[in-house]
Design a protein around this motif. Structure first.
Motif, PDB file in Angstrom:
ATOM      1  N   CYS A 147       0.918  -1.303  -0.078  1.00  0.00           N
ATOM      2  CA  CYS A 147       0.015   0.014  -0.135  1.00  0.00           C
ATOM      3  C   CYS A 147       0.890   1.313  -0.116  1.00  0.00           C
ATOM      4  N   CYS A 156       0.270   3.655   3.579  1.00  0.00           N
ATOM      5  CA  CYS A 156       0.635   3.199   4.807  1.00  0.00           C
ATOM      6  C   CYS A 156       1.809   2.437   4.738  1.00  0.00           C
ATOM      7  N   ASN A 207       1.738  -0.857   4.125  1.00  0.00           N
ATOM      8  CA  ASN A 207       1.511  -2.325   4.534  1.00  0.00           C
ATOM      9  C   ASN A 207       1.624  -2.978   3.590  1.00  0.00           C
ATOM     10  N   CYS A 260      -6.195  -1.303   0.718  1.00  0.00           N
ATOM     11  CA  CYS A 260      -5.613  -1.753   1.973  1.00  0.00           C
ATOM     12  C   CYS A 260      -6.571  -1.995   2.954  1.00  0.00           C
ATOM     13  N   CYS A 319      -5.068   0.588   6.319  1.00  0.00           N
ATOM     14  CA  CYS A 319      -5.444   1.977   6.302  1.00  0.00           C
ATOM     15  C   CYS A 319      -6.911   2.465   5.725  1.00  0.00           C
TER      16      CYS A 319
HETATM   17 ZN   LIG Z   1      -2.664   1.253   3.643  1.00  0.00          ZN
END
Ligand SMILES: [Zn+2]
Ligand SMILES: [Zn+2]
Length: 288
Positions: A220, A223, A225, A246, A249
């Motif tokens: 992502c 964020c 991730n 995601c 987030c």
């Molecule tokens: Zn994210």
């Protein structure tokens, strides 16, 4: 007297042709297409007047910036001619208001800001410094909280024809392949769209200056991730467009899958053609 054949009509730019085609295929998007046509037409006219700037970059400074995850276009690198910018700012607000993408009261406040040259210049300068993160501030910051909510939107669109020239000039000179961040290497803004290349790489496209950079396929950008189990993705039936969302987030990004396409990505067209995907993503609880 010789009969001269009539001059053929000037060919329309491909993105205008493609936008009109969306109206035929998806008539429910007609208003969004018309607004985009007005914005694209205005931005093309402005950009044709803006020279490609000569950007002086000290290689040492550049390395330090890149290593710290800071973008490279400083405000002074933007070929901004203030009277032209004021006009673009005003016209952008007018177009958004005409298509009801801007509240009437916000429109009035924004137009008043544009008229007051003494106020607009410092506002744009400090907004860019704060939101780009070139000098190390948090680039996630946005316009002052007492400013109209849509000011960010108008500033992004109005600055684009000028800023895009700087990004264009910079990308010709600088190798950005080492940049692995989720924000733009030129202006620090967030990606607005992505393209999956024929070699299955993902490139992100900046929502402010339209620069492109490579980014991990399954992470992502908002964020960072990168747990595949927490990335949800879905596609249009023809596989031309994808969403990756995601689950950490709750934000999502749309992509154009060039492996399944007959033409290259056109951001101004593809962001509009995929409005139904935004609706689908939001319905699943994700935010743009
Ligand atoms: Zn994210
Ligand atoms: Zn950018």
């Amino acid at each position: 007297m010789t009969d001269r054949p009539p001059r053929p009509p000037r060919a329309e730019p491909r993105e205008i042709v493609e936008l009109r085609q969306i109206k035929v295929e998806q008539p429910e998007l007609a208003t969004a297409v018309d607004m985009q046509l007005a914005l694209v037409d205005m931005q093309r006219r402005v950009q044709s007047r803006v020279p490609l700037p000569w950007i002086q970059v000290d290689p040492e400074w550049m390395r330090t910036q890149q290593a710290a995850g800071r973008p490279l276009v400083r405000f002074k690198d933007i070929p901004l001619e203030w009277s032209d910018f004021r006009l673009t700012f005003r016209q952008t607000a007018d177009i958004l208001q005409r298509f009801e993408a801007l509240e009437r009261s916000d429109h009035q406040k924004i137009v008043a800001m544009g008229r007051d040259g003494n106020a607009l210049e410092p506002l744009v300068t400090s907004w860019y410094d704060a939101t780009s993160g070139v000098s190390g501030t948090n680039p996630r910051r946005r316009a002052d909280s007492d400013a109209p909510a849509s000011l960010d939107h108008v500033l992004v669109l109005a600055l684009r024809p000028f800023l895009a020239r700087s990004a264009e000039a910079l990308m010709q000179k600088v190798d950005l392949s080492g940049w692995t961040h989720g924000h733009c290497p030129c202006c620090g803004w967030e990606p607005e769209f992505a393209v999956i290349t024929p070699t299955a790489d993902r490139r992100l496209i900046c929502g402010r200056c339209v620069a492109q950079w490579r980014f991990a396929t399954l992470a992502c950008p908002f964020c960072l991730n990168d747990d595949r189990a927490l990335i949800t993705s879905f596609a249009t039936r023809d596989g031309r467009y994808r969403v990756s969302a995601c689950d950490v987030c709750r934000r999502y990004l749309k992509a154009y899958d060039a492996r399944r396409a007959t033409r290259p990505l056109m951001v101004a067209v593809d962001t509009i053609a995929t409005l139904p995907l935004d609706a689908a993503a939001m319905q699943r609880g994700y935010n743009g």
